[in-house]
Design an enzyme around this catalytic site. Structure first.
Site, PDB file in Angstrom:
ATOM      1  N   CYS A 158       0.827  -1.215   0.000  1.00  0.00           N
ATOM      2  CA  CYS A 158       0.000   0.000   0.000  1.00  0.00           C
ATOM      3  C   CYS A 158       0.856   1.259   0.000  1.00  0.00           C
ATOM      4  O   CYS A 158       1.504   1.578   1.003  1.00  0.00           O
ATOM      5  CB  CYS A 158      -0.927  -0.028   1.219  1.00  0.00           C
ATOM      6  SG  CYS A 158      -1.806   1.506   1.523  1.00  0.00           S
TER       7      CYS A 158
ATOM      8  N   CYS B 107      -0.079   3.926   2.573  1.00  0.00           N
ATOM      9  CA  CYS B 107       0.307   3.483   3.918  1.00  0.00           C
ATOM     10  C   CYS B 107       1.743   3.896   4.230  1.00  0.00           C
ATOM     11  O   CYS B 107       2.063   4.317   5.347  1.00  0.00           O
ATOM     12  CB  CYS B 107       0.188   1.959   4.038  1.00  0.00           C
ATOM     13  SG  CYS B 107      -1.496   1.314   3.866  1.00  0.00           S
TER      14      CYS B 107
END
Length: 304
Positions: free
Chosen positions: A51, A54
């Protein structure tokens, strides 16, 4: 006088990042998040290695949590390896952030946010937790010890703060004030010298004023008392007596003598008594009863 006791192996008041930022698993979630949040707010960051947002959000969260100095904890959960609680919280996209207080989620957001908004989120949660950082807690402990008449306990709390933050102005001021009040002016002076240049704090200023009074004080006052007994208008003798009393910690008595000079001749020696009163008020503490009552009496004399 020794004010600081042995601390042994007790924590120094600093924050170990490993204690406030950690990875959690489904197995440790109850302990690391739910139970831990009953004493300190916990932020849960659900993320994954693939991600991109993230990787952007993670460092911002860690920075903000570290800056909170223990008022908030951060727990990171890789949802690929630990999907259970992400599923229970219905996480549909990541990064997903939840704030836990008292064992339950109370706030959160999805996606990466700008650093400023992340900091606001963390700061808001820290206030909601109400615990404050360990440093703030130690300073509160010192104040409570003073209110309970335990200067040794206050000194130990201040010392723990200074082990973590050697230039913490409030702790330096509080510790210097304790040494000054105990009569250990040399140690008080050493503590003052540890303060950052230009640091302002009521206790630091008060100790500086007290040291200035001590430097100017006569070593004996009996002769001045005799002179005043013979001539109540001997302002010089009364002024020197007041300096000696203030240096010895008898602030209220010093104030009374200085007020007497002002009442008899407020312009004496270029208003030396009034100026000295201001120094004594600062040395006693601007919010002390000595200063409060002294100011009221001075105003009554000046404006009568």
């Amino acid at each position: 006088m020794t004010l600081i006791g042995e601390t042994g192996g007790a924590p120094a008041g600093g924050v170990n990042l490993a204690d406030i930022i950690k990875d959690a698993t489904d197995a440790s979630f109850m302990a690391d998040v739910v139970e831990a949040s009953k004493t300190t707010p916990v932020i849960v960051d659900f993320w994954a290695t693939w991600c991109g947002p993230c990787r952007q959000l993670g460092p911002a969260l860690e920075k903000a949590v570290a800056a909170a100095k223990g008022a908030v904890k951060l727990v990171k959960v890789d949802i690929d390896k630990n999907p259970a609680y992400a599923g229970q919280l219905r996480v549909q996209s990541i990064p997903a952030v939840f704030a836990f207080v008292d064992g339950r989620p109370v706030d959160g957001f999805m996606g990466a946010l700008p650093d400023s908004q992340v900091k606001q989120f963390v700061d808001r949660l820290a206030k909601q937790g109400g615990g404050g950082s360990p440093i703030d807690q130690l300073l509160d402990m010192a104040r409570e010890s003073l209110e309970l008449g335990d200067p040794g306990g206050a000194a130990q709390a201040y010392a723990q703060v200074l082990q973590a933050e050697p230039q913490n102005v409030k702790a330096l001021g509080g510790l210097a004030r304790l040494y000054q009040k105990s009569g250990d002016l040399e140690r008080a002076r050493e503590i003052l010298e540890m303060a950052p240049e230009g640091a302002k704090d009521p206790d630091l200023d008060g100790v500086r004023a007290a040291l200035a009074l001590a430097a100017e004080a006569p070593s004996e006052t009996a002769a001045f008392e005799q002179r005043i007994a013979a001539d109540p208008d001997d302002h010089e003798a009364r002024f020197e007596l007041a300096k000696g009393l203030a240096a010895g910690g008898f602030m209220a008595e010093a104030v009374d003598h200085l007020l007497e000079i002002v009442a008899r001749d407020r312009t004496w020696n270029d208003e030396a008594a009034r100026k000295q009163l201001l120094t004594v008020f600062e040395a006693a503490g601007p919010m002390s009863e000595v200063a409060k009552q002294g100011r009221r009496k001075l105003s009554s004399i000046l404006f009568s």
